[in-house]
Write an enzyme that holds these catalytic residues in place. Structure first.
Site, PDB file in Angstrom:
ATOM      1  N   ASN A   1      -6.931  -1.799  -9.188  1.00  0.00           N
ATOM      2  CA  ASN A   1      -8.240  -2.147  -8.157  1.00  0.00           C
ATOM      3  C   ASN A   1      -9.507  -2.059  -8.804  1.00  0.00           C
ATOM      4  O   ASN A   1     -10.599  -2.566  -8.644  1.00  0.00           O
ATOM      5  CB  ASN A   1      -8.175  -1.205  -7.005  1.00  0.00           C
TER       6      ASN A   1
ATOM      7  N   HIS B   1       2.272  -3.571  -0.463  1.00  0.00           N
ATOM      8  CA  HIS B   1       2.781  -2.180  -0.807  1.00  0.00           C
ATOM      9  C   HIS B   1       2.794  -1.495   0.271  1.00  0.00           C
ATOM     10  O   HIS B   1       2.484  -2.081   1.448  1.00  0.00           O
ATOM     11  CB  HIS B   1       1.617  -1.360  -1.671  1.00  0.00           C
TER      12      HIS B   1
ATOM     13  N   THR C   1      -3.625  -2.888  -3.831  1.00  0.00           N
ATOM     14  CA  THR C   1      -3.737  -4.306  -3.308  1.00  0.00           C
ATOM     15  C   THR C   1      -4.118  -5.448  -4.333  1.00  0.00           C
ATOM     16  O   THR C   1      -3.523  -6.274  -4.260  1.00  0.00           O
ATOM     17  CB  THR C   1      -5.045  -4.340  -2.328  1.00  0.00           C
TER      18      THR C   1
ATOM     19  N   HIS D   1      -4.473   3.522   6.172  1.00  0.00           N
ATOM     20  CA  HIS D   1      -5.145   4.760   5.402  1.00  0.00           C
ATOM     21  C   HIS D   1      -5.947   5.648   6.346  1.00  0.00           C
ATOM     22  O   HIS D   1      -5.889   7.054   6.027  1.00  0.00           O
ATOM     23  CB  HIS D   1      -6.476   3.962   4.359  1.00  0.00           C
TER      24      HIS D   1
ATOM     25  N   TYR E   1     -13.895 -14.164   0.186  1.00  0.00           N
ATOM     26  CA  TYR E   1     -13.204 -13.449   1.141  1.00  0.00           C
ATOM     27  C   TYR E   1     -14.644 -12.550   1.935  1.00  0.00           C
ATOM     28  O   TYR E   1     -15.471 -12.067   1.700  1.00  0.00           O
ATOM     29  CB  TYR E   1     -12.866 -11.940   0.381  1.00  0.00           C
TER      30      TYR E   1
ATOM     31  N   HIS F   1      -1.698   4.638  -0.904  1.00  0.00           N
ATOM     32  CA  HIS F   1      -0.782   3.891  -1.745  1.00  0.00           C
ATOM     33  C   HIS F   1      -1.214   3.827  -3.079  1.00  0.00           C
ATOM     34  O   HIS F   1      -2.281   4.211  -3.394  1.00  0.00           O
ATOM     35  CB  HIS F   1      -0.607   2.413  -0.950  1.00  0.00           C
TER      36      HIS F   1
ATOM     37  N   ASP G   1      -3.613  -2.431   6.523  1.00  0.00           N
ATOM     38  CA  ASP G   1      -3.892  -1.589   5.461  1.00  0.00           C
ATOM     39  C   ASP G   1      -4.938  -0.279   5.806  1.00  0.00           C
ATOM     40  O   ASP G   1      -4.759   0.748   5.845  1.00  0.00           O
ATOM     41  CB  ASP G   1      -4.470  -2.196   4.256  1.00  0.00           C
TER      42      ASP G   1
ATOM     43  N   ASP H   1      -1.699  -6.728   4.654  1.00  0.00           N
ATOM     44  CA  ASP H   1      -1.989  -5.692   3.751  1.00  0.00           C
ATOM     45  C   ASP H   1      -1.320  -4.202   4.141  1.00  0.00           C
ATOM     46  O   ASP H   1      -1.533  -3.948   5.501  1.00  0.00           O
ATOM     47  CB  ASP H   1      -3.626  -5.435   3.588  1.00  0.00           C
TER      48      ASP H   1
HETATM   49  P1  AMP Z   1      -6.956  -0.766  -1.208  1.00  0.00           P
HETATM   50  O1  AMP Z   1      -6.296  -0.408  -0.121  1.00  0.00           O
HETATM   51  O2  AMP Z   1      -7.987  -0.143  -1.903  1.00  0.00           O
HETATM   52  O3  AMP Z   1      -5.873  -1.165  -2.411  1.00  0.00           O
HETATM   53  O4  AMP Z   1      -7.573  -2.079  -1.009  1.00  0.00           O
HETATM   54  C1  AMP Z   1      -7.625  -2.807   0.401  1.00  0.00           C
HETATM   55  C2  AMP Z   1      -8.850  -3.607   0.780  1.00  0.00           C
HETATM   56  O5  AMP Z   1      -9.125  -4.842  -0.287  1.00  0.00           O
HETATM   57  C3  AMP Z   1      -8.981  -4.256   1.935  1.00  0.00           C
HETATM   58  O6  AMP Z   1      -9.622  -3.376   3.029  1.00  0.00           O
HETATM   59  C4  AMP Z   1      -9.759  -5.555   2.054  1.00  0.00           C
HETATM   60  O7  AMP Z   1     -10.806  -5.487   2.714  1.00  0.00           O
HETATM   61  C5  AMP Z   1      -9.971  -5.675   0.546  1.00  0.00           C
HETATM   62  N1  AMP Z   1      -9.799  -7.102  -0.140  1.00  0.00           N
HETATM   63  C6  AMP Z   1      -8.702  -7.735   0.138  1.00  0.00           C
HETATM   64  N2  AMP Z   1      -8.695  -9.050  -0.485  1.00  0.00           N
HETATM   65  C7  AMP Z   1      -9.919  -9.133  -1.073  1.00  0.00           C
HETATM   66  C8  AMP Z   1     -10.910  -9.835  -1.626  1.00  0.00           C
HETATM   67  N3  AMP Z   1     -10.448 -11.037  -1.829  1.00  0.00           N
HETATM   68  N4  AMP Z   1     -12.126  -9.561  -2.080  1.00  0.00           N
HETATM   69  C9  AMP Z   1     -12.647  -8.403  -1.722  1.00  0.00           C
HETATM   70  N5  AMP Z   1     -12.117  -7.346  -1.234  1.00  0.00           N
HETATM   71  C10 AMP Z   1     -10.780  -7.635  -0.559  1.00  0.00           C
HETATM   72 ZN    ZN Z   2      -3.324  -3.508  -0.119  1.00  0.00          ZN
HETATM   73 ZN    ZN Z   3      -4.954   0.126   0.974  1.00  0.00          ZN
END
Ligand code: AMP
Ligand code: ZN
Ligand code: ZN
Length: 427
Positions: free
Chosen positions: A113, A261, A92, A217, A177, A366, A213, A56
């Site tokens: 998201n 991303h 994500t 951040h 997850y 992002h 990721d 990620d």
């Molecule tokens: P973001 O940076 O806000 O776009 O989202 C990233 C976060 O999505 C990561 O820190 C992960 O912990 C979370 N994530 C990834 N896959 C899953 C999933 N299947 N269910 C819940 N959270 C997830």
């Molecule tokens: Zn991501």
């Molecule tokens: Zn992120």
């Protein structure tokens, strides 16, 4: 699907039946039919296995930041891209589900998201397990369903969408997850699914890692901490390679490493205060910066839009119907009345927020325009079906589905992608 060679026994059988003595030929015919069946089942065995891995937030240029000896094995012996272009918004969930379905957000339903669905009157948030596992949010056909519908087996060691029974189906193996599962253990699980001595042995598997990721951040893409993260990712690739070798998967598996991303630094010098343009009480914020999605009461919509449009600097504002076509977003009921898109590195929030948190924003994020190179993701593919040492131009992530379907020899249900955009990678 049968190819031309596989049709030969059937055609010969038909000709003999038509022109020779019926009694003698019935025995021969049985032989031909059996040959046909054995050719058909060979299709299933001749493809290589596929492992799709996501790190990620692994920006396209991350591999140039430090020594990555294990990634280098894959890069030098396989195919890389100058960058894989994410879907918009470069978040994500929209991106993992676009990769899984080969569809843009307006065609697969995951437009953010965080989303509000006016028909369901439901909010979707990535931390809300009930909604994340609720199939009503997910449209299109994820690749693991296509795999299973064609008699092959899939296993998902985490992937957005894989925890919901989309189309009332599940992969043969899947996991809810849980970010606490150690990274090596995720690899062990997938290796087990790919080698298990049972009819459930998987042909296609996914792996997902989030630390690249979260470190991005927190510390920013230019930090030493992110360099350590990249090294950690490289160690995991090394562990994967050695496990694949000792489990007889190496050379029989196509490995596709992607990200969703990139990442870009935020700064207290690059903020947009909503109250400078509008009264925040006039809007309902659905999704937050960099793509601030807002619903507005019909009688206030035009005024809010005009105020934001007049002040348009360091961001763009669009009415839903005017969202640029290239975002492939506007044709979905879950898209809000207005969206504000922050320019790269800018952060939008209310005066109240900045008063309460005077040292924000910190770190990086992002979600920005998917044309910004800083949002481009890594792509590395290695294995028996990929060319060696090839670097391709940037391409959109919606083509990955077609690549996988093609490698497995299964028909695509129809996506926004096409094999022509990526077939140059294949031997
Ligand atoms: P973001 O940076 O806000 O776009 O989202 C990233 C976060 O999505 C990561 O820190 C992960 O912990 C979370 N994530 C990834 N896959 C899953 C999933 N299947 N269910 C819940 N959270 C997830
Ligand atoms: Zn991501
Ligand atoms: Zn992120």
């Amino acid at each position: 699907m049968k190819n031309k060679t596989q049709r030969i026994p059937y055609v010969l059988g038909f000709l003999l039946w038509r022109f020779m003595d019926r009694k003698r030929i019935s025995v021969l015919l049985i032989v031909f039919v059996l040959t046909g069946i054995s050719c058909t089942s060979q299709t299933k065995q001749t493809h290589n296995k596929i492992l799709l891995i996501s790190f990620d937030g692994f920006r396209a240029d991350y591999l140039s930041k430090t020594e990555t000896p294990n990634f280098d094995v894959l890069v030098e012996g396989g195919v890389t891209s100058e960058g894989m272009i994410p879907v918009f918004p470069s978040k994500t969930f929209p991106n993992h589900y676009a990769i899984a379905t080969g569809l843009y957000p307006e065609n697969n339903g995951l437009v953010g998201n965080t989303m509000y669905d006016p028909d369901l009157d439901l909010m979707y948030r990535i931390g809300d397990r009930e909604q994340v596992e609720n199939p009503v949010w997910y449209q299109g056909e994820p690749i693991w369903n296509t795999v299973e519908k064609n008699g092959l087996k899939a296993g998902t060691m985490f992937w957005v969408g894989s925890e919901a029974p989309v189309q009332n189906m599940r992969p043969t193996f899947w996991k809810v997850y849980d970010g606490r599962v150690p990274n090596e253990a995720r690899i062990d699980t997938v290796i087990n699914w790919m080698t298990i001595d049972s009819p459930d042995q998987v042909d296609f598997a996914t792996l997902y890692f989030s630390f690249t990721d979260s470190d991005g951040h927190r510390y920013g893409p230019e930090s030493q901490e992110v360099v350590e993260s990249i090294k950690e990712a490289d160690k995991l690739v090394g562990y994967l390679i050695s496990e694949m070798k000792s489990n007889d998967l190496w050379g029989k598996t196509d490995i596709i490493i992607v990200s969703d991303h990139g990442m870009y630094d935020l700064s207290q010098d690059r903020i947009i205060v909503l109250d400078d343009y509008i009264n925040p009480d006039d809007i309902t914020v659905v999704s937050s910066s960099p793509v601030l999605g807002m619903n507005v009461a019909p009688d206030k919509l035009e005024n809010v839009y005009q105020a934001l449009k007049t002040g348009e600097e360091n961001y763009r504002v669009y009415k839903k119907e005017d969202i640029p076509e290239r975002y492939h977003l506007k044709n979905h009921k879950r898209v809000t009345d207005l969206i504000m898109v922050a320019d790269l590195g800018y952060f939008i929030n209310t005066k109240d927020y900045f008063d309460r948190f005077p040292d924000r924003p910190t770190g990086a994020t992002h979600g920005f325009d998917n044309r910004d190179k800083e949002m481009y993701a890594i792509f590395v593919a290695y294995g028996p079906d990929f060319k060696e040492g090839l670097k391709v131009k940037p391409f959109e992530n919606i083509h990955v589905f077609e690549l996988i379907a093609n490698l497995l020899g299964i028909p695509s249900p129809g996506t926004d992608g096409n094999i022509d955009s990526v077939k140059v990678m294949l031997k």
